[in-house]
Design an enzyme around this catalytic site. Structure first.
Site, mmCIF file in Angstrom:
data_model
loop_
_atom_site.group_PDB
_atom_site.id
_atom_site.type_symbol
_atom_site.label_atom_id
_atom_site.label_comp_id
_atom_site.label_asym_id
_atom_site.label_seq_id
_atom_site.Cartn_x
_atom_site.Cartn_y
_atom_site.Cartn_z
ATOM 1 N N ILE A 94 8.929 -22.201 -1.373
ATOM 2 C CA ILE A 94 8.034 -21.944 -0.244
ATOM 3 C C ILE A 94 6.632 -22.117 -0.809
ATOM 4 C CG2 ILE A 94 7.228 -20.261 1.447
ATOM 5 C CD1 ILE A 94 10.087 -19.174 1.563
ATOM 6 N N LYS A 137 12.457 -15.237 -1.417
ATOM 7 C CA LYS A 137 11.268 -15.945 -1.893
ATOM 8 C C LYS A 137 10.752 -15.131 -3.072
ATOM 9 C CE LYS A 137 6.543 -17.377 -0.885
ATOM 10 N NZ LYS A 137 5.402 -17.340 0.054
ATOM 11 N N ARG A 170 0.565 -8.809 -4.967
ATOM 12 C CA ARG A 170 -0.112 -8.451 -3.719
ATOM 13 C C ARG A 170 0.309 -7.089 -3.191
ATOM 14 N NH1 ARG A 170 -2.885 -12.283 -0.648
ATOM 15 N NH2 ARG A 170 -2.889 -14.393 -1.526
ATOM 16 N N TYR A 211 0.815 -1.213 0.000
ATOM 17 C CA TYR A 211 0.000 0.000 0.000
ATOM 18 C C TYR A 211 0.852 1.268 0.000
ATOM 19 C CZ TYR A 211 -3.585 3.463 0.607
ATOM 20 O OH TYR A 211 -4.384 4.542 0.405
#
Length: 295
Positions: free
Chosen positions: A207, A165, A142, A111
């Protein structure tokens, strides 16, 4: 400096079983035990799949502490401590180090985002405060921000930054990252549909969401590759693709919670703004799980 990997193979991005009363620790403990019995290489606690974003501070800390104690050294514990508030990320990182987590998973800020220079400063500041190694978590879909290869290179010499990751889905950029960090950071796939491709450029594992429901199959993708059976790894990666796609047919962890519920591990319960899986998508996922003998 060649970084010692935190794990090699598969780390399950573990669900956090919940119900209307809060975290379901009985189910959580059973899921942890099963993963360890299956031989999983590491467990990630309170990450995206673990609904860390809707665990409050007390719950987040309690879930990590419970997991560390329940796992009891059976595999490495990687606690998710990233935040868009760096002060809170530092606080949570220090706590998880103190209660015995083996490593931390730190997502990029969401954000408010930041610049690449801001990422370097943020990650360096968190790493300076940590007594355990960090895995940097890049998931632009995301967070709205991407860690560029040059930024990884700038962070690669920090002694407490150990791995990546990588879930940006851009294989070309991941190849460039591998070239620039030159073994100083361990690269893990953050996407179950890219395990074998990431291994092929020097990655050491994944992961995984898939390994919540199929830990041995997910480990087999990696194990075949590490044993030199690249063709076998690729074939299994392709065989599992329909199930992987079904596990991401809605926002993670909605489908995997439905799947784990059908397997008897937990209630099919997610926290708002997430809602249970739509019936049409569940029918597809259920059929694929039945094909694999998972239910």
């Amino acid at each position: 400096m060649i970084t010692k990997p935190i794990f090699k193979g598969v780390a399950t991005a573990l669900i956090t079983p919940t119900n209307d009363n809060g975290v379901d620790y009985d189910s959580f403990g059973r899921v942890i035990d099963w993963q360890c019995e299956e031989g999983i290489n590491a467990l990630v606690i309170a990450g995206t799949t673990g609904e860390g974003s809707t665990l409050d501070d007390a719950e987040h800390k309690a879930v990590v502490k419970f997991a560390v104690e329940r796992i009891n050294g059976r595999c490495p514990v990687i606690a998710a401590t990233g935040s868009n508030d760096t002060r809170y990320a530092i606080q949570l990182t220090k706590y998880c180090c103190d209660v015995g987590a083996d490593a931390l998973l730190c997502v990029t800020p969401y954000y408010n985002k930041t610049t690449q220079n801001g990422l370097i400063k943020m990650y360096s500041t968190i790493a300076d405060a940590s007594t355990k190694p960090l895995i940097l978590y890049n998931v632009p879909s995301r967070t709205g921000i991407n860690i560029e290869p040059e930024t990884y290179a700038a962070l690669a010499d920090h002694p407490m930054i150990a791995g990546i990751k990588e879930a940006n889905s851009n294989i070309s950029k991941i190849v460039k990252t591998a070239q620039l960090v030159n073994g100083k950071l361990t690269i893990y796939s953050g996407n179950d549909d890219q395990i074998t491709p990431i291994l092929s450029i020097g990655g050491l594992g994944v992961i995984s969401v898939l390994s919540n429901v199929a830990p041995k199959i997910t480990m087999e993708i990696c194990d075949k590759f590490f044993a030199g059976d690249v063709k076998g790894s690729a074939e299994l990666q392709c065989k599992m693709l329909p199930l992987i796609n079904a596990l991401f047919s809605e926002v993670n962890p909605i489908p995997v919670k439905a799947a784990m519920s059908a397997m008897g591990w937990c209630e099919n319960h997610v926290r708002l703004p997430l809602v249970p899986m739509e019936e049409s998508h569940w029918k597809v996922l259920k059929a694929l799980m039945q094909e694999q003998g998972l239910i």
